[in-house]
Motif scaffolding. Structure first.
Motif: not given
Lengths: 124, 331
Positions: A43-45, A98-100, A102, A104, A107-109, A120-122, B14, B18-20, B195, B214, B216, B224-225
Motif C-alpha cells: 500500500d505504498g509503504e 528496472n524490474d518490478t 506488482v 495490484l 497492493r504489493l510491489v 525514473d519510472t517504467i 529523489k 505509490s498509492f493504490f 505514473n 527518463v 522506460g 514485467g521484466g
C-alpha cells in the motif's frame, strides 16, 4: 609559546576529523545501497528489504492478502498469491534494476533498487 | 556537523512513492524534493486522483456525488445534475475523439459491458466463453452519440436511450493525470513525474543536474521484466496501451479489453502502443484509438498531428516509430 597549537587549532582539527569520518560513512552507506536490494512495499509503504544476493523464500501476509516469493541466483520470482487474477504469479522472474513485480489486488510491489539507476519510472 | 545534519533534512533528494485505490491501479509520484514538500505532494496527489476516480467511475456509486454511473443508471429516465468536472470531461472527450473518426466512442458502454462481463467471468469464475455477434450487434444499436444530451446551463447530463451507457475508460485516467499535474503546478511545484498505470506525465527538469526525466517502456514480451525503449524528456506525457496483461484466452485466441467499434471484437494488431504528447488526456485517447488502426493508418495519423509521436510494437514483434520520435530516444 609553550603551546604549539592553540585551542582553536585543536577545535578545527577535531571538526576536520569529524567531517572526514562523516564523509567516509556517507560514502560507505552509498556504496552499500549501490548493490541491488529487493524492496517490498505494501500500500505504498516500505514493508521489508532483502539482499538480492541472498537465497530465501519470503511470505508477506497483510490485510490485503498473502504473497510468497523467492530470491535465488540474483533473481526474484513470485511463487504464490491469494489474489484473484494471478498476474503476479504468471510474471517472469525479475533481475535488473528496472524490474518490478506488482500485485495490484494485494497492493504489493517488489522492486529491485539500484542507487545509480537513472530510469525514473517504467510504463507498460 | 550541523550542516551535514541539516543537509539531510533540507536537501532535495529523489523521492518515489505509490498509492493504490484510484482508477483500479497504482499511482506513483516521483520528485526531487525535500521530505516535507514531497509528503505534501503525495497528499495532493492522493486526494485529487481519488476524487476524479470517483467522479469518472462507471461501476460504483459513491455517497454524495453523482458520477458516470449515476448518469448511466438514469438513462432514459431523467437528466442528472453533475459537478462541472464531469461536464468538462465530457466536452473534452467529445471534442478530442473527433480526430479518430468513430474509433473511440464515449457512449460505447453497452458493447464494452458485454465484453467486461465475459472477461470477468473468464478471469474470476473460470467460465470461459466469448459473446455472440448477435448479442454484440444488439448492444451496438445503443451507441449513438447524438442521444447524449449535455445541458450546460443547468449542468445536467441525459442519455435519451435507456439501453445506452457512458464509458470513459479510454480517456478518464489520462485526463485526470493532466488535471493532477495542473493542480500540483498551481500549488507551486514545477518538477515532478506522475505514473498512473500506464499514463505518465513528466513536468519540468527533474533536478539541477538532470535535464530530462527518463521513462522506460516495458517490453511486452518480457511480462514485467525488461525495457524495450527508453524515452527522455520534460513537459511531456507518455501513455502506453498494452494488452499483454488484461486478457483471457478462448480456444487459443487472446481476448483483451480494447474493443473495435466496427468489428465489435478486440483488435489484434499490436502488443503495445505508446504515445508521446504534451497532453496526457489526448495521449490516452490516441493510444487506444491508434490501437484499433492498421500500422500504415496509425503512423500517418500520428505523423499528421503536431507535437505527437509514437512507438508501436505489433503482434509479430515488429517495431515502428513515428517520424519525430528520435528526439526522445537515447542515441
Amino acid at each position: 609559546m609553550s603551546n604549539l597549537y592553540n585551542k582553536y587549532d585543536i577545535s578545527l582539527f577535531i571538526i576536520i576529523c569529524l567531517v572526514g569520518v562523516c564523509w567516509f560513512l556517507g560514502i560507505s552507506v552509498f556504496n552499500e545501497n549501490d548493490v541491488n536490494s529487493v524492496v517490498v512495499t505494501v500500500d505504498g509503504e516500505l514493508y521489508s528489504e532483502y539482499k538480492l544476493a541472498s537465497d530465501e523464500r519470503i511470505v508477506i501476509a497483510t490485510e490485503y492478502g498473502e504473497n510468497t516469493f523467492e530470491i535465488k541466483d540474483n533473481k526474484v520470482k513470485m511463487l504464490e498469491a491469494t489474489c484473484k487474477d494471478q498476474y503476479c504469479v504468471h510474471q517472469k522472474e525479475i533481475k535488473t534494476g528496472n524490474d518490478t513485480i506488482v500485485c495490484l489486488p494485494n497492493r504489493l510491489v517488489i522492486e529491485l533498487s539500484q542507487k545509480n539507476n537513472e530510469v525514473d519510472t517504467i510504463i507498460g | 556537523m550541523i550542516c551535514l545534519i541539516a543537509g539531510c533534512q533540507f536537501n532535495k533528494t529523489k523521492h518515489s512513492k505509490s498509492f493504490f485505490g484510484s482508477f483500479d491501479t497504482i499511482v506513483t509520484i516521483t520528485a526531487y524534493e525535500t521530505d516535507k514538500e514531497f509528503e505534501k505532494m503525495m497528499d495532493i496527489a492522493e486526494e485529487t486522483m481519488s476524487k476524479y476516480s470517483r467522479y469518472f467511475d462507471r461501476y460504483s456509486n459513491f455517497d454524495g456525488i453523482n458520477n458516470i454511473k449515476t448518469i448511466n443508471d438514469n438513462a432514459g429516465i431523467a437528466p442528472v445534475k453533475v459537478d462541472q468536472e464531469i461536464i468538462d470531461l465530457l466536452d473534452y472527450s467529445i471534442e478530442k475523439t473527433k480526430i479518430l473518426d468513430g474509433k473511440i466512442n464515449i457512449v460505447f458502454g453497452a458493447v464494452l459491458e458485454i465484453w467486461h462481463e465475459y472477461r470477468e467471468d473468464a478471469l474470476n469464475n473460470d467460465i470461459v466463453a466469448i459473446p455472440s455477434i448477435k448479442e454484440l450487434n444488439e448492444a451496438n444499436k445503443h451507441v449513438n452519440i447524438d442521444s447524449l444530451k449535455i445541458d450546460h446551463e443547468n449542468s445536467t447530463v441525459f442519455l435519451e436511450d435507456e439501453e445506452m451507457s457512458l464509458d470513459l475508460g479510454a480517456i478518464a485516467k489520462g485526463y485526470s493525470v493532466e488535471l493532477l499535474a495542473d493542480r500540483l503546478k498551481k500549488e507551486g511545484y514545477d518538477s515532478f513525474l506522475i505514473n498512473a498505470g500506464g499514463n505518465v506525465k513528466a513536468v519540468g527538469m527533474p533536478s539541477d543536474t538532470k535535464a530530462d526525466w527518463v521513462v522506460g517502456i516495458q517490453d511486452p514480451n518480457s511480462n514485467g521484466g525488461s525495457v524495450s525503449d527508453i524515452v527522455k524528456g520534460n513537459n511531456i506525457s507518455i501513455v502506453t496501451s498494452g494488452v499483454y496483461q488484461r486478457y483471457y484466452e478462448y480456444e487459443g485466441e487472446r481476448y483483451h479489453h480494447i474493443i473495435d467499434t466496427t468489428t465489435l471484437f478486440p483488435a489484434n494488431i499490436y502488443k503495445s502502443v505508446s504515445i508521446i504528447s504534451e497532453d496526457s488526456g489526448l495521449g490516452d485517447i490516441l493510444s487506444t484509438g491508434v490501437f484499433l488502426k492498421p500500422v500504415d493508418e496509425a503512423l500517418s495519423l500520428i505523423n499528421s498531428i503536431d507535437g505527437v509521436e509514437a512507438i508501436f510494437i505489433t503482434n509479430d514483434d515488429s517495431k515502428y516509430y513515428s517520424d519525430g520520435m528520435g528526439r526522445y530516444l537515447d542515441e
